[in-house]
Design a protein around this motif. Structure first.
Motif, PDB file in Angstrom:
ATOM      1  N   ARG A   1       7.398   5.937 -10.631  1.00 12.88           N
ATOM      2  CA  ARG A   1       5.886   5.669 -11.173  1.00 12.88           C
ATOM      3  C   ARG A   1       5.585   4.007 -10.527  1.00 12.88           C
ATOM      4  O   ARG A   1       4.577   3.783 -10.153  1.00 12.88           O
ATOM      5  CB  ARG A   1       5.840   5.647 -12.460  1.00 12.88           C
TER       6      ARG A   1
ATOM      7  N   GLY B   1       2.988   3.049  -7.684  1.00  8.29           N
ATOM      8  CA  GLY B   1       1.910   1.952  -8.082  1.00  8.29           C
ATOM      9  C   GLY B   1       2.023   0.622  -7.244  1.00  8.29           C
ATOM     10  O   GLY B   1       1.029   0.230  -6.760  1.00  8.29           O
TER      11      GLY B   1
ATOM     12  N   LEU C   1      -4.831  -0.749 -10.746  1.00  2.36           N
ATOM     13  CA  LEU C   1      -4.899   0.359 -11.598  1.00  2.36           C
ATOM     14  C   LEU C   1      -3.507   1.240 -11.394  1.00  2.36           C
ATOM     15  O   LEU C   1      -2.868   1.423 -12.566  1.00  2.36           O
ATOM     16  CB  LEU C   1      -6.079   1.098 -11.704  1.00  2.36           C
ATOM     17  N   ALA C   2      -3.330   1.402 -10.069  1.00  6.80           N
ATOM     18  CA  ALA C   2      -1.993   2.316  -9.946  1.00  6.80           C
ATOM     19  C   ALA C   2      -0.891   1.180 -10.285  1.00  6.80           C
ATOM     20  O   ALA C   2       0.157   1.880 -10.818  1.00  6.80           O
ATOM     21  CB  ALA C   2      -1.880   2.438  -8.515  1.00  6.80           C
TER      22      ALA C   2
ATOM     23  N   TYR D   1      -0.609   1.245 -14.159  1.00  4.46           N
ATOM     24  CA  TYR D   1       0.083   2.735 -14.598  1.00  4.46           C
ATOM     25  C   TYR D   1       1.659   2.729 -14.638  1.00  4.46           C
ATOM     26  O   TYR D   1       2.244   3.148 -15.224  1.00  4.46           O
ATOM     27  CB  TYR D   1      -0.661   3.672 -14.036  1.00  4.46           C
TER      28      TYR D   1
ATOM     29  N   VAL E   1       3.044   0.274 -17.182  1.00  5.50           N
ATOM     30  CA  VAL E   1       2.696   0.648 -18.525  1.00  5.50           C
ATOM     31  C   VAL E   1       3.510   1.428 -19.078  1.00  5.50           C
ATOM     32  O   VAL E   1       3.809   1.367 -20.369  1.00  5.50           O
ATOM     33  CB  VAL E   1       1.286   0.786 -18.862  1.00  5.50           C
ATOM     34  N   ARG E   2       4.231   2.500 -18.603  1.00  9.14           N
ATOM     35  CA  ARG E   2       5.015   3.527 -19.206  1.00  9.14           C
ATOM     36  C   ARG E   2       6.404   3.194 -19.099  1.00  9.14           C
ATOM     37  O   ARG E   2       7.212   3.902 -19.606  1.00  9.14           O
ATOM     38  CB  ARG E   2       4.623   4.808 -18.521  1.00  9.14           C
TER      39      ARG E   2
END
Length: 415
Positions: free
Chosen positions: A18, A22, A184-185, A188, A191-192
């Motif tokens: 991820r 991103g 935004l990517a 994301y 954030v996880r």
């Protein structure tokens, strides 16, 4: 198959996957913004001096806030630091879009926003550099860095082309707007992640922490030698400033040829990234780095001599491939040789060296070319690079040995 890109990090670590996706998307957006800033500055001023001021607006905050970001990365949760700074970059990207669509027409406002975004990026960059070492097992760190580098090389190739079409059709504001959305990517991807505090004893941010970081680097021959290798390769052999002169003197000054010079380096880097499996699995990244840096110098010396455009482009492609291998190997070596409690500060120095070296190298190339010829500047710089790398290899035997992962330090060792 081991010659090909090692994609194990993408398969084995969903958090890394991820972050990588991103980062790749936001890097493409960043290239759109780079072209937009250049174009808007030229439209506002028509001055090459003003265009050159963009580099100054980026470099000064990057150096100052990079050191601060390195100390912060060794003191706080790195995930949270990257989230906050990425959000800051996104806000500034949005402000760049607003000023473009509103037709503000102020160079001061544009440069101030560029500097602000550079500062935000520099604050988070050292923490972001530690992600591969924290999310992946030691034997996959090099592969993770190779994947990051490949994403950057691809963005360098496709980003400017997309930006040119977009700016011509919709204006530079559209480039800034897309850049804003790509953050935004990046958000994301981060954030996880789980919390990522420094392993061991956290460091109180401040001047003392920065000084301790430099002292740690100078006391580790592997790290000092790795950074010195980068300085030698970039300061002595960086060729970008010579491209317009070489193109004008040998190849008729065709703008398309000038563009191909830059593309050739990117193409070489992409090919090397796609075939980096053996390199990233090597137990001697320091030796790989030294050999690649030497090839970079030889290729650029050959570029300075090359009598035909195709031979010059081939030399630049080889140089781009060697540079990619050197960057990947050095990154893996630095991350593996640094205890996590120091990784933020060491990564900050790596960022600063990687940014300042090319600027100084292009300045050196221009001075030598002005006093002699562009060809002599390229050939002499490449050969001096090879000589310097050979001296580093001879005087730093630790770089030639198998890499060892650093063990966590005690609180007393980090004080």
């Amino acid at each position: 198959m081991k010659l090909l890109l090692d994609a194990r990090p993408l398969r084995s670590s969903p958090p890394f996957r991820r972050v990588w996706v991103g980062n790749a998307l936001s890097t493409v957006g960043g290239q759109l913004a780079v072209v937009a800033v250049l174009q808007q500055t030229w439209e506002l001023t028509g001055s090459p001096v003003a265009v050159g001021a963009i580099g100054l607006a980026q470099a000064v905050p990057m150096i100052v806030f990079g050191l601060v970001g390195g100390a912060l990365a060794d003191a706080v949760d790195r995930r949270r630091l990257v989230l906050v700074t990425t959000l800051g970059q996104m806000v500034v990207a949005g402000l760049l879009a607003v000023q473009a669509f509103a037709g503000v027409g102020s160079l001061s406002v544009l440069l101030a926003l560029v500097a602000l975004q550079s500062a935000a990026g520099a604050l988070g960059a050292p923490a972001r550099r530690t992600f591969a070492a924290r999310l992946l097992p030691a034997d996959q760190v090099g592969a993770g860095l190779a994947l990051f580098n490949l994403g950057f090389q691809v963005s360098m190739l496709v980003g400017p082309a997309i930006a040119g079409v977009m700016a011509a059709r919709f204006g530079v504001g559209a480039c800034y707007a897309v850049d804003t959305l790509t953050f935004l990517a990046a958000l994301y991807g981060v954030v996880r992640l789980p919390p990522l505090p420094p392993d061991g004893a956290a460091t109180r941010p401040g001047v003392a922490a920065v000084v301790a970081g430099w002292r740690f680097i100078l006391g580790r021959p592997v790290l000092a030698g790795a950074f010195l290798t980068d300085v030698i390769a970039t300061v002595l052999a960086m060729p970008i400033a010579l491209f317009p002169v070489v193109n004008a003197e040998r190849f008729g000054g065709d703008p398309q040829t000038l563009g191909l010079f830059l593309s050739a380096i990117a193409v070489g880097g992409i090919v090397a990234g796609l075939a980096s499996g053996t390199v990233t699995r090597s137990r001697r990244p320091g030796l790989v780095m030294l050999v690649a840096a030497g090839i970079w110098g030889v290729a650029l010396a050959a570029f300075g001599w090359a009598p035909s455009a195709w031979l010059a482009l081939g030399c630049l492609a080889v140089a781009g491939a060697a540079d990619t291998i050197s960057v990947i190997s050095r990154g893996a070596l630095v991350q593996l040789a640094t205890p996590d409690v120091y990784r933020g500060r060491v990564s900050a120095v790596e960022d600063i060296v990687g940014m300042a070296g090319p600027y100084l190298g292009n300045f050196r190339a221009g001075l030598v070319a002005g006093a002699t010829t562009a060809g002599f500047a390229a050939v002499s710089g490449g050969l001096l690079c090879v000589l310097g790398i050979a001296l580093v290899a001879l005087t730093t035997p630790a770089l030639r040995r198998p890499a060892m992962s650093a063990k966590p330090l005690s609180r007393r060792q980090t004080s």
